[in-house]
Design an enzyme around this catalytic site. Structure first.
Site, PDB file in Angstrom:
ATOM      1  N   ALA A  32       0.865  -1.170   0.000  1.00  0.00           N
ATOM      2  CA  ALA A  32       0.000   0.000   0.000  1.00  0.00           C
ATOM      3  C   ALA A  32       0.907   1.227   0.000  1.00  0.00           C
ATOM      4  O   ALA A  32       2.052   1.159   0.461  1.00  0.00           O
ATOM      5  CB  ALA A  32      -0.877  -0.015   1.241  1.00  0.00           C
ATOM      6  N   GLY A  80       0.605  -5.111   0.925  1.00  0.00           N
ATOM      7  CA  GLY A  80      -0.601  -5.214   0.095  1.00  0.00           C
ATOM      8  C   GLY A  80      -0.351  -5.968  -1.205  1.00  0.00           C
ATOM      9  O   GLY A  80      -1.269  -6.565  -1.759  1.00  0.00           O
ATOM     10  N   GLU A 128      -0.768  -9.417  -0.355  1.00  0.00           N
ATOM     11  CA  GLU A 128      -2.188  -9.631  -0.020  1.00  0.00           C
ATOM     12  C   GLU A 128      -3.072  -9.669  -1.275  1.00  0.00           C
ATOM     13  O   GLU A 128      -4.019 -10.456  -1.346  1.00  0.00           O
ATOM     14  CB  GLU A 128      -2.652  -8.535   0.947  1.00  0.00           C
ATOM     15  CG  GLU A 128      -1.999  -8.709   2.314  1.00  0.00           C
ATOM     16  CD  GLU A 128      -2.230  -7.536   3.238  1.00  0.00           C
ATOM     17  OE1 GLU A 128      -1.785  -6.409   2.891  1.00  0.00           O
ATOM     18  OE2 GLU A 128      -2.866  -7.715   4.277  1.00  0.00           O
ATOM     19  N   GLU A 168       4.751  -5.361   7.314  1.00  0.00           N
ATOM     20  CA  GLU A 168       4.002  -4.313   8.020  1.00  0.00           C
ATOM     21  C   GLU A 168       4.490  -4.059   9.443  1.00  0.00           C
ATOM     22  O   GLU A 168       4.488  -2.925   9.913  1.00  0.00           O
ATOM     23  CB  GLU A 168       2.495  -4.658   8.058  1.00  0.00           C
ATOM     24  CG  GLU A 168       1.780  -4.472   6.743  1.00  0.00           C
ATOM     25  CD  GLU A 168       1.858  -5.668   5.804  1.00  0.00           C
ATOM     26  OE1 GLU A 168       2.661  -6.584   6.054  1.00  0.00           O
ATOM     27  OE2 GLU A 168       1.104  -5.678   4.814  1.00  0.00           O
TER      28      GLU A 168
HETATM   29  N1  COA Z   1       4.594   3.200  -0.632  1.00  0.00           N
HETATM   30  C1  COA Z   1       4.971   4.365  -1.179  1.00  0.00           C
HETATM   31  N2  COA Z   1       6.043   4.507  -1.955  1.00  0.00           N
HETATM   32  C2  COA Z   1       6.798   3.414  -2.181  1.00  0.00           C
HETATM   33  C3  COA Z   1       6.479   2.160  -1.633  1.00  0.00           C
HETATM   34  C4  COA Z   1       5.323   2.072  -0.830  1.00  0.00           C
HETATM   35  N3  COA Z   1       4.907   0.923  -0.306  1.00  0.00           N
HETATM   36  N4  COA Z   1       7.411   1.281  -2.020  1.00  0.00           N
HETATM   37  C5  COA Z   1       8.280   1.940  -2.789  1.00  0.00           C
HETATM   38  N5  COA Z   1       7.912   3.226  -2.886  1.00  0.00           N
HETATM   39  C6  COA Z   1       8.584   4.307  -3.625  1.00  0.00           C
HETATM   40  C7  COA Z   1       9.811   4.813  -2.891  1.00  0.00           C
HETATM   41  O1  COA Z   1       9.446   5.756  -1.905  1.00  0.00           O
HETATM   42  C8  COA Z   1      10.577   5.443  -4.026  1.00  0.00           C
HETATM   43  O2  COA Z   1       9.986   6.676  -4.348  1.00  0.00           O
HETATM   44  P1  COA Z   1      10.936   7.984  -4.599  1.00  0.00           P
HETATM   45  O3  COA Z   1      11.782   7.611  -5.789  1.00  0.00           O
HETATM   46  O4  COA Z   1       9.959   9.077  -4.893  1.00  0.00           O
HETATM   47  O5  COA Z   1      11.727   8.150  -3.354  1.00  0.00           O
HETATM   48  C9  COA Z   1      10.297   4.493  -5.188  1.00  0.00           C
HETATM   49  O6  COA Z   1       9.085   3.800  -4.844  1.00  0.00           O
HETATM   50  C10 COA Z   1      11.374   3.471  -5.421  1.00  0.00           C
HETATM   51  O7  COA Z   1      11.597   2.774  -4.208  1.00  0.00           O
HETATM   52  P2  COA Z   1      13.030   2.615  -3.513  1.00  0.00           P
HETATM   53  O8  COA Z   1      12.794   2.375  -2.059  1.00  0.00           O
HETATM   54  O9  COA Z   1      13.910   3.751  -3.881  1.00  0.00           O
HETATM   55  O10 COA Z   1      13.548   1.288  -4.226  1.00  0.00           O
HETATM   56  P3  COA Z   1      14.608   0.239  -3.657  1.00  0.00           P
HETATM   57  O11 COA Z   1      14.943  -0.656  -4.772  1.00  0.00           O
HETATM   58  O12 COA Z   1      15.710   0.927  -2.943  1.00  0.00           O
HETATM   59  O13 COA Z   1      13.797  -0.599  -2.543  1.00  0.00           O
HETATM   60  C11 COA Z   1      11.876  -1.802  -1.662  1.00  0.00           C
HETATM   61  C12 COA Z   1      12.708  -1.416  -2.909  1.00  0.00           C
HETATM   62  C13 COA Z   1      10.649  -2.521  -2.163  1.00  0.00           C
HETATM   63  C14 COA Z   1      12.722  -2.741  -0.761  1.00  0.00           C
HETATM   64  C15 COA Z   1      11.516  -0.510  -0.887  1.00  0.00           C
HETATM   65  O14 COA Z   1      10.927   0.406  -1.778  1.00  0.00           O
HETATM   66  C16 COA Z   1      10.534  -0.757   0.234  1.00  0.00           C
HETATM   67  O15 COA Z   1      10.907  -1.264   1.293  1.00  0.00           O
HETATM   68  N6  COA Z   1       9.243  -0.357   0.034  1.00  0.00           N
HETATM   69  C17 COA Z   1       8.229  -0.430   1.036  1.00  0.00           C
HETATM   70  C18 COA Z   1       7.773  -1.847   1.217  1.00  0.00           C
HETATM   71  C19 COA Z   1       6.740  -1.963   2.304  1.00  0.00           C
HETATM   72  O16 COA Z   1       7.001  -1.754   3.473  1.00  0.00           O
HETATM   73  N7  COA Z   1       5.526  -2.308   1.885  1.00  0.00           N
HETATM   74  C20 COA Z   1       4.446  -2.554   2.796  1.00  0.00           C
HETATM   75  C21 COA Z   1       3.655  -1.333   3.018  1.00  0.00           C
HETATM   76  S1  COA Z   1       2.331  -1.708   4.103  1.00  0.00           S
END
Ligand code: COA
Length: 260
Positions: A66, A111, A114, A134
């Site tokens: 999400a 999500g 999910e 989460e």
């Molecule tokens: N919500 C909002 N934005 C998200 C996102 C999320 N769940 N997951 C990734 N993004 C965004 C990042 O903020 C970034 O945006 P920006 O370029 O404007 O800063 C962009 O997507 C790219 O992500 P980034 O984190 O730079 O890529 P990465 O390869 O370094 O890492 C992940 C990839 C998936 C490990 C990392 O993005 C992450 O941990 N995301 C969140 C995962 C999460 O906790 N999901 C559950 C939410 S309930």
């Protein structure tokens, strides 16, 4: 269907929904959830679409969760509503009367896992990574993860994944039964399409009734589930497609199912 966050197409009986926010790793914002509701609604009523494939745009992510920027300010009441909105969509997918296949092409976190859990079948690319992180944010999975993950992979694995928040690689996900199959990334969409086409050769009502029997049966005791199965089996026997399927077998030809 013109939607801002989704790419939609259909052909050969298959409807494709691609979540298209690759710059945010296809993180699911509220607008995308509403659009998915619209897309599933339209495909549900479209007789040309007999199975749906859900995937993410780009090479990196199916859905990275999400959209965290949207739920950072939630309080108890709004949080409950937020969770219910996502749960309604996952229930729509789970009970969709046509096969829904998740083609997991990279990160499926929170999500993302999910939504994949709500699909009827999951195919992952070798670079897919799944998880319910989460707890790292101070919340629990809120789009059905605490309920569907344990039903799919068992309580022990679900506890391990949700309490650690650990991201699992595709091979581990397959071993746990979290995904049905793993294929090289370049073959993911064709593998999903081949599976969809194999399914849609079958009688459409029998597909819908199978989904209903499996889903509803899981909420019942075994004797109640068997009663449901017999009731649904009876419904199938009243369809023109059953008569056609049985007749085609005897006549050694392919059946011509009409969904009636
Ligand atoms: N919500 C909002 N934005 C998200 C996102 C999320 N769940 N997951 C990734 N993004 C965004 C990042 O903020 C970034 O945006 P920006 O370029 O404007 O800063 C962009 O997507 C790219 O992500 P980034 O984190 O730079 O890529 P990465 O390869 O370094 O890492 C992940 C990839 C998936 C490990 C990392 O993005 C992450 O941990 N995301 C969140 C995962 C999460 O906790 N999901 C559950 C939410 S309930």
């Amino acid at each position: 269907m013109e939607l801002k966050n989704l790419l939609i197409k259909k052909g050969d009986g298959v409807g494709w929904i691609t979540i298209n926010r690759p710059e945010k790793l296809n993180a699911m914002n509220i607008e995308t959830i509403e659009e998915l509701r619209t897309a599933f609604g339209e495909f549900g009523g479209d007789p040309e679409v007999r199975a749906v494939i859900l995937t993410g745009a780009g090479e990196k992510a199916f859905v990275a969760g999400a959209d965290i920027s949207e739920f950072i300010h939630l309080d108890a009441e709004k949080g409950r509503e937020y969770s219910r909105r996502g749960q309604e969509l996952t229930a729509t997918i789970e009970n969709f009367p046509k096969p829904v296949i998740a083609a997991i092409n990279g990160y499926a976190l929170g999500g993302g896992t999910e939504f994949a859990l709500a699909c009827h079948v999951r195919i992952a690319s070798e670079n897919a990574k799944l998880g319910q992180p989460e707890v790292k944010l101070g919340i629990v999975p809120g789009y059905g993860g605490t309920q569907r993950l344990s039903r799919l992979v068992g309580k022990g694995k679900a506890m391990e994944m949700i309490l650690s928040g650990r991201i699992v690689e595709a091979a581990e996900a397959r071993e746990a039964g979290l995904v049905n199959t793993v294929v090289p990334a370049a073959e993911l969409l064709s593998a999903a399409e081949a599976m969809a086409k194999e399914m849609i050769k079958n009688a459409p009502l029998a597909l819908a009734y199978s989904i209903e029997a499996i889903n509803q049966g899981l909420d019942r005791t075994l004797p109640e589930g068997l009663e449901l199965e017999a009731e649904i089996f009876g419904r199938c026997c009243a369809t023109a497609d059953f008569r056609e399927g049985a007749k085609a077998f005897i006549e050694k030809r392919k059946p011509d199912f009409q969904g009636r």
